[in-house]
Write an enzyme that holds these catalytic residues in place. Structure first.
Site, PDB file in Angstrom:
ATOM      1  CE1 TYR A  34     -47.868  81.545   9.428  1.00 12.10           C
ATOM      2  CE2 TYR A  34     -48.161  83.471   7.840  1.00 12.10           C
ATOM      3  CZ  TYR A  34     -48.691  82.229   8.372  1.00 12.10           C
ATOM      4  OH  TYR A  34     -49.600  81.818   7.809  1.00 12.10           O
ATOM      5  NE  ARG A 100     -34.631  66.468  10.353  1.00 15.15           N
ATOM      6  CZ  ARG A 100     -35.541  65.336  10.778  1.00 15.15           C
ATOM      7  NH1 ARG A 100     -34.612  64.404  11.485  1.00 15.15           N
ATOM      8  NH2 ARG A 100     -36.597  65.045  10.818  1.00 15.15           N
ATOM      9  CG  HIS A 102     -37.980  65.409  15.707  1.00 18.30           C
ATOM     10  ND1 HIS A 102     -37.308  64.695  15.105  1.00 18.30           N
ATOM     11  CD2 HIS A 102     -39.111  65.360  15.171  1.00 18.30           C
ATOM     12  CE1 HIS A 102     -37.562  64.019  14.142  1.00 18.30           C
ATOM     13  NE2 HIS A 102     -38.964  64.699  13.957  1.00 18.30           N
ATOM     14  CE  LYS A 144     -50.328  85.058  10.170  1.00 18.45           C
ATOM     15  NZ  LYS A 144     -51.039  84.315   9.457  1.00 18.45           N
ATOM     16  CD  GLU A 176     -58.524  79.120  10.621  1.00 19.86           C
ATOM     17  OE1 GLU A 176     -58.456  80.129  10.742  1.00 19.86           O
ATOM     18  OE2 GLU A 176     -57.748  78.243  11.001  1.00 19.86           O
ATOM     19  CG  LEU A 200     -54.561  82.803  12.930  1.00 23.09           C
ATOM     20  CD1 LEU A 200     -53.209  82.284  13.869  1.00 23.09           C
ATOM     21  CD2 LEU A 200     -54.158  83.436  11.732  1.00 23.09           C
TER      22      LEU A 200
HETATM   23  N1  PDD Z   1     -53.212  84.041   6.909  1.00 21.88           N
HETATM   24  N2  PDD Z   1     -56.708  81.765   9.436  1.00 21.88           N
HETATM   25  C1  PDD Z   1     -55.585  81.270   8.744  1.00 21.88           C
HETATM   26  C2  PDD Z   1     -55.347  79.790   8.812  1.00 21.88           C
HETATM   27  C3  PDD Z   1     -54.740  82.170   8.155  1.00 21.88           C
HETATM   28  O1  PDD Z   1     -53.705  81.697   7.430  1.00 21.88           O
HETATM   29  C4  PDD Z   1     -55.028  83.479   7.903  1.00 21.88           C
HETATM   30  C5  PDD Z   1     -54.195  84.667   7.450  1.00 21.88           C
HETATM   31  C6  PDD Z   1     -56.068  83.951   8.777  1.00 21.88           C
HETATM   32  C7  PDD Z   1     -56.673  85.602   8.770  1.00 21.88           C
HETATM   33  O2  PDD Z   1     -55.724  86.264   9.605  1.00 21.88           O
HETATM   34  P1  PDD Z   1     -55.495  87.706   9.611  1.00 21.88           P
HETATM   35  O3  PDD Z   1     -56.839  88.372   9.377  1.00 21.88           O
HETATM   36  O4  PDD Z   1     -54.957  88.119  10.701  1.00 21.88           O
HETATM   37  O5  PDD Z   1     -54.740  87.848   8.068  1.00 21.88           O
HETATM   38  C8  PDD Z   1     -57.066  83.181   9.233  1.00 21.88           C
HETATM   39  C9  PDD Z   1     -52.014  84.942   6.131  1.00 21.88           C
HETATM   40  C10 PDD Z   1     -52.466  85.984   5.294  1.00 21.88           C
HETATM   41  C11 PDD Z   1     -50.893  84.169   5.261  1.00 21.88           C
HETATM   42  O6  PDD Z   1     -50.934  83.120   5.759  1.00 21.88           O
HETATM   43  O7  PDD Z   1     -50.690  84.515   4.226  1.00 21.88           O
END
Ligand code: PDD
Length: 278
Positions: A34, A100, A102, A144, A176, A200
């Site tokens: 996503y 289903r 994996h 992501k 993070e 991320l």
């Molecule tokens: N999440 N690290 C993680 C684990 C995240 O889920 C996000 C953002 C970030 C920051 O990334 P960015 O600056 O590109 O939004 C770092 C989004 C906002 C969410 O899952 O809703």
């Protein structure tokens, strides 16, 4: 809100009519990726960077979907709603399989879903509280992925302690937040953990790094030990929906003076100006 227009597999539908099969692998396995793309004043922010990251995530999980920037724009632009600050949520799952299992199905069309929501203003000027928690996620946090159970459990623990975020610690180092990147001002230098698969690569993180460099703010990408984090005079969290959020209390102890710091006040101005100019 329930009847806002959303995008699903080539169609724009009221939210209440957008339906996905229970055999969708996004539903059964969290098998998808996503993006969360902010839009300010009617324009998608850092759109190219978000698409580049989306394409990397798609490749990493081997979902075969190649749309050009123009094609994505054509899909997402009509979803934008009234208001100064919104975000588009875009999700692509591997699609619906006939049973289903994996392993990947041999023939599967990705499910593409997108919707737009207002960005809820966050009380940035007064700062927020955060806790540190053990980073118990998997080893590919650079993807992501919609599979977010670990992040959900971590964020929930933070919320139950009246905190806005959990800052994650892996082998003694800050990685993070549960849904954000982390910055700290340590010995007068703005520091954020380096690019590794443990984090991320946030688009907001990139913007903050660029603005710091362009404006000669002392900045570096370097590891941050938990001990160093505890000595930071400022801590920030960055994300597309919260922008740059100052943390004034970490594990119930004040960060610096316990008020938002001067680095944050400066960066906040740079960021707001950059948004308007973008
Ligand atoms: N999440 N690290 C993680 C684990 C995240 O889920 C996000 C953002 C970030 C920051 O990334 P960015 O600056 O590109 O939004 C770092 C989004 C906002 C969410 O899952 O809703």
């Amino acid at each position: 809100m329930q009847n806002k227009k959303v995008y699903l597999n080539g169609e724009y539908l009221p939210l209440s009519e957008a339906k996905v099969s229970v055999l969708d692998r996004g539903f059964l396995f969290g098998d998808g990726v996503y993006e969360v793309i902010p839009a300010y004043f009617g324009k998608l922010f850092c759109f190219d960077a978000h698409l580049e990251r989306l394409n990397k995530s798609l490749q990493a999980v081997r979902i075969d979907l190649n749309l050009s920037e123009a094609q994505w724009l054509e899909i997402l632009q009509p979803l934008l709603i009234e208001g100064d600050a919104q975000y588009v949520y875009l999700q692509i799952s591997r699609g619906v399989a006939d049973k289903r299992d994996h392993a990947f199905p041999s023939d599967c069309t990705p499910t593409v879903f997108a919707m737009c929501s207002p960005i809820t203003p966050f009380p940035k000027e007064i700062g927020v509280k955060a806790i540190t928690l053990d980073d118990m996620r998997w080893e590919l946090c650079n993807i992501k992925a919609t599979t977010l159970l670990a992040n959900i459990l971590l964020r929930q623990q933070a919320v139950e302690k009246q905190c806005a975020e959990a800052i994650l610690i892996k082998n003694g180092y800050a990685t993070e937040g549960a849904a954000s990147n982390v910055f700290a001002v340590i010995n007068g230098v703005l520091v954020t953990p380096p690019k590794t698969d443990d984090i991320l690569l946030g688009i907001t993180r990139e913007v903050v790094l660029k603005l710091a460099q362009e404006n000669n703010m002392p900045v570096k990408e370097a590891v941050i030990t938990l001990e160093a984090l505890k000595t930071a005079t400022e801590i920030w969290l960055t994300s597309s929906t919260r922008e740059i959020l100052p943390v004034t209390h970490l594990d119930d102890k004040p960060v610096g003076t316990g008020q938002v710091g001067k680095f944050w006040l400066t960066m906040q101005q740079y960021f707001q100006d950059y948004k308007k100019a973008a």
